[in-house]
Structures are given as structure tokens and as C-alpha cells.
Enzyme design. Structure first.
Site, short mmCIF file in Angstrom:
data_model
loop_
_atom_site.label_atom_id
_atom_site.label_comp_id
_atom_site.label_asym_id
_atom_site.label_seq_id
_atom_site.Cartn_x
_atom_site.Cartn_y
_atom_site.Cartn_z
N TYR A 219 20.42 -24.67 12.78
CA TYR A 219 20.08 -25.26 11.48
C TYR A 219 20.90 -24.60 10.36
CZ TYR A 219 16.01 -26.87 14.15
OH TYR A 219 15.19 -27.43 15.09
N GLU B 24 10.46 -27.41 10.25
CA GLU B 24 9.66 -26.22 10.57
C GLU B 24 10.15 -25.68 11.90
OE1 GLU B 24 7.08 -24.73 8.12
OE2 GLU B 24 6.99 -26.91 8.22
C1 COA Z 1 17.61 -25.79 19.73
C2 COA Z 1 18.36 -26.79 20.61
C3 COA Z 1 17.94 -28.20 20.22
C4 COA Z 1 19.87 -26.62 20.36
O1 COA Z 1 20.56 -27.63 21.07
P1 COA Z 1 21.93 -27.36 21.80
O2 COA Z 1 22.47 -28.67 22.22
O3 COA Z 1 21.75 -26.35 22.85
O4 COA Z 1 22.78 -26.71 20.62
P2 COA Z 1 24.35 -26.83 20.40
O5 COA Z 1 25.06 -26.68 21.70
O6 COA Z 1 24.64 -28.06 19.61
O7 COA Z 1 24.62 -25.53 19.56
C5 COA Z 1 24.87 -25.57 18.21
C6 COA Z 1 24.73 -24.17 17.62
O8 COA Z 1 23.41 -23.69 17.79
C7 COA Z 1 23.44 -22.30 18.03
N1 COA Z 1 23.01 -22.03 19.40
C8 COA Z 1 22.79 -22.93 20.39
N2 COA Z 1 22.36 -22.30 21.51
C9 COA Z 1 22.29 -20.98 21.20
C10 COA Z 1 21.92 -19.83 21.92
N3 COA Z 1 21.50 -19.89 23.21
N4 COA Z 1 21.96 -18.62 21.29
C11 COA Z 1 22.35 -18.55 20.00
N5 COA Z 1 22.74 -19.62 19.26
C12 COA Z 1 22.72 -20.82 19.85
C13 COA Z 1 24.86 -21.87 17.84
O9 COA Z 1 25.04 -21.62 16.48
C14 COA Z 1 25.59 -23.12 18.27
O10 COA Z 1 26.87 -23.19 17.77
P3 COA Z 1 28.10 -22.62 18.67
O11 COA Z 1 27.92 -23.19 20.05
O12 COA Z 1 29.29 -23.15 17.94
O13 COA Z 1 27.95 -21.15 18.63
C15 COA Z 1 18.10 -26.55 22.12
O14 COA Z 1 18.39 -25.20 22.40
C16 COA Z 1 16.68 -26.86 22.54
O15 COA Z 1 16.34 -28.00 22.90
N6 COA Z 1 15.82 -25.81 22.54
C17 COA Z 1 14.42 -25.97 22.97
C18 COA Z 1 13.63 -26.82 22.00
C19 COA Z 1 13.65 -26.27 20.60
O16 COA Z 1 13.51 -25.08 20.40
N7 COA Z 1 13.80 -27.17 19.62
C20 COA Z 1 13.77 -26.81 18.22
C21 COA Z 1 12.36 -26.89 17.74
S1 COA Z 1 12.26 -26.61 15.98
#
Ligand code: COA
Length: 148
Positions: free
Chosen positions: A115, A103
Site C-alpha cells: 500500500y 484497513e
Molecule cells: C498482500 C497481498 C495481496 C500482496 O499481493 P502480491 O501479489 O503478493 O504482491 P505483489 O507481488 O504485487 O507485491 C507488491 C509489493 O508488495 C510488497 N510485498 C509483497 N510481498 C511481500 C513480502 N512477502 N514481504 C515484503 N513485502 C512484500 C513489496 O513492496 C512488493 O513490491 P516488490 O515486489 O517490488 O518488492 C498478498 O500477499 C496476499 O494476498 N496476502 C494475504 C491476504 C492479505 O493480507 N490481504 C491484505 C488484507 S488488508
């Protein structure tokens, strides 16, 4: 950086990440009781003895529910979230899980992009699912067939 299963000793750092990231964070007791469940799989990303992210899921028979993913703000956008989820998906595969659900807030484009990149597709909308602020939840699903 290494990905490994979460231990009780990691709870404090995991909760500090929760509190940094979410408006309604899990409590220590809440996370503890999830971690010790038989059907739980929680992973952490560790770098230089520090927990920089974690994710967790419950898996029963051929279905899994991912309940959280979070990466410390200063370590986001470095591939940590993707590596955590790839490891979770691999372990789910090994356990015979063929459908993984999660979700996500409708406004959380970052998470939705991540995702989708891993093979999750929108499966439904839960009206007003989230609080603080009230917002719809998007249900996403990844089946082993979609993802391979
Ligand atoms: C969502 C979250 C877990 C992603 O983790 P992350 O380590 O930053 O993500 P990654 O570096 O592995 O990125 C993987 C992909 O996600 C997407 N992505 C990550 N950050 C992004 C941003 N700021 N804007 C757009 N796309 C993004 C991209 O598709 C990226 O691939 P790319 O770098 O090849 O373009 C992190 O941003 C987070 O902790 N957010 C706050 C908590 C949250 O929202 N959790 C999800 C609850 S359902």
C-alpha cells in the site's frame, strides 16, 4: 494475466481464495450481496481461466473504501496484488474518487509495504479492530494528490 471486473460466475473461486487467506473469510452470500451493490467495484486477476486474486471497493462521491485484496498463496510476490490495486486506483480516479481508504492488520507488513508503494499513508489506528487474533487495524489513505 488479465484484470477484469468480477462476475457472479467468479464467486466460487473468489471464496476459495478468501478461505485460503483469511481467518474470518467472507461467505458466498456475503460476497454476493457486496458484489451486486450499486457502489461496488470488484476486480479479479485471471490467468489461464483461473482466478488468482481479487480486490474490491465501495465508492461513493469522491471517497472510496477498499474492503479486500487477496492473491492465491502460490501466486504471491509476482506483482498480482500491485496490478489489481493499480487497476482499482485507475478506475477510482476515473469515477472522480479523490480519497481511497483501507484497513489493514498492524502486523501485516507485506500488505502495508504494498500500500505504501502505491501512495497510501497511515491515517489512524483502530484499537482491537480485528478478531482471530484480536489486533489493531491501521487505517491508510491515498489521496489523488499524494499518489501522483
Ligand atoms: C498482500 C497481498 C495481496 C500482496 O499481493 P502480491 O501479489 O503478493 O504482491 P505483489 O507481488 O504485487 O507485491 C507488491 C509489493 O508488495 C510488497 N510485498 C509483497 N510481498 C511481500 C513480502 N512477502 N514481504 C515484503 N513485502 C512484500 C513489496 O513492496 C512488493 O513490491 P516488490 O515486489 O517490488 O518488492 C498478498 O500477499 C496476499 O494476498 N496476502 C494475504 C491476504 C492479505 O493480507 N490481504 C491484505 C488484507 S488488508
Amino acid at each position: 494475466m488479465k484484470i477484469r471486473e468480477m462476475q457472479i460466475d467468479d464467486l466460487e473461486q473468489a471464496i476459495s481464495i478468501e478461505e485460503e487467506l483469511f481467518s474470518v473469510p467472507w461467505t458466498m452470500n456475503g460476497l454476493f450481496s457486496m458484489l451486486v451493490r450499486e457502489d461496488a467495484l470488484f476486480l479479479v486477476a485471471e490467468d489461464k481461466d483461473k482466478i488468482i486474486g481479487f480486490c474490491g471497493a465501495f465508492m461513493v462521491m469522491d471517497q472510496g473504501d477498499i474492503v479486500n485484496v487477496g492473491v492465491r498463496p502460490e501466486r504471491q510476490r509476482q506483482g498480482v496484488g500491485r496490478r489489481l490495486l493499480q487497476a482499482l486506483i485507475r478506475r477510482a480516479d476515473e469515477k472522480g474518487v479523490t480519497s481511497l481508504y483501507l484497513e489493514v492488520r498492524a502486523s501485516n507488513r507485506t500488505a502495508i509495504c504494498l500500500y505504501e508503494g502505491l501512495g497510501f499513508r497511515q491515517a489512524g489506528v483502530r484499537k482491537g479492530y480485528y478478531e482471530e487474533p484480536r489486533e489493531d487495524g491501521i487505517t491508510m489513505c491515498r489521496t489523488a494528490v499524494d499518489g501522483h
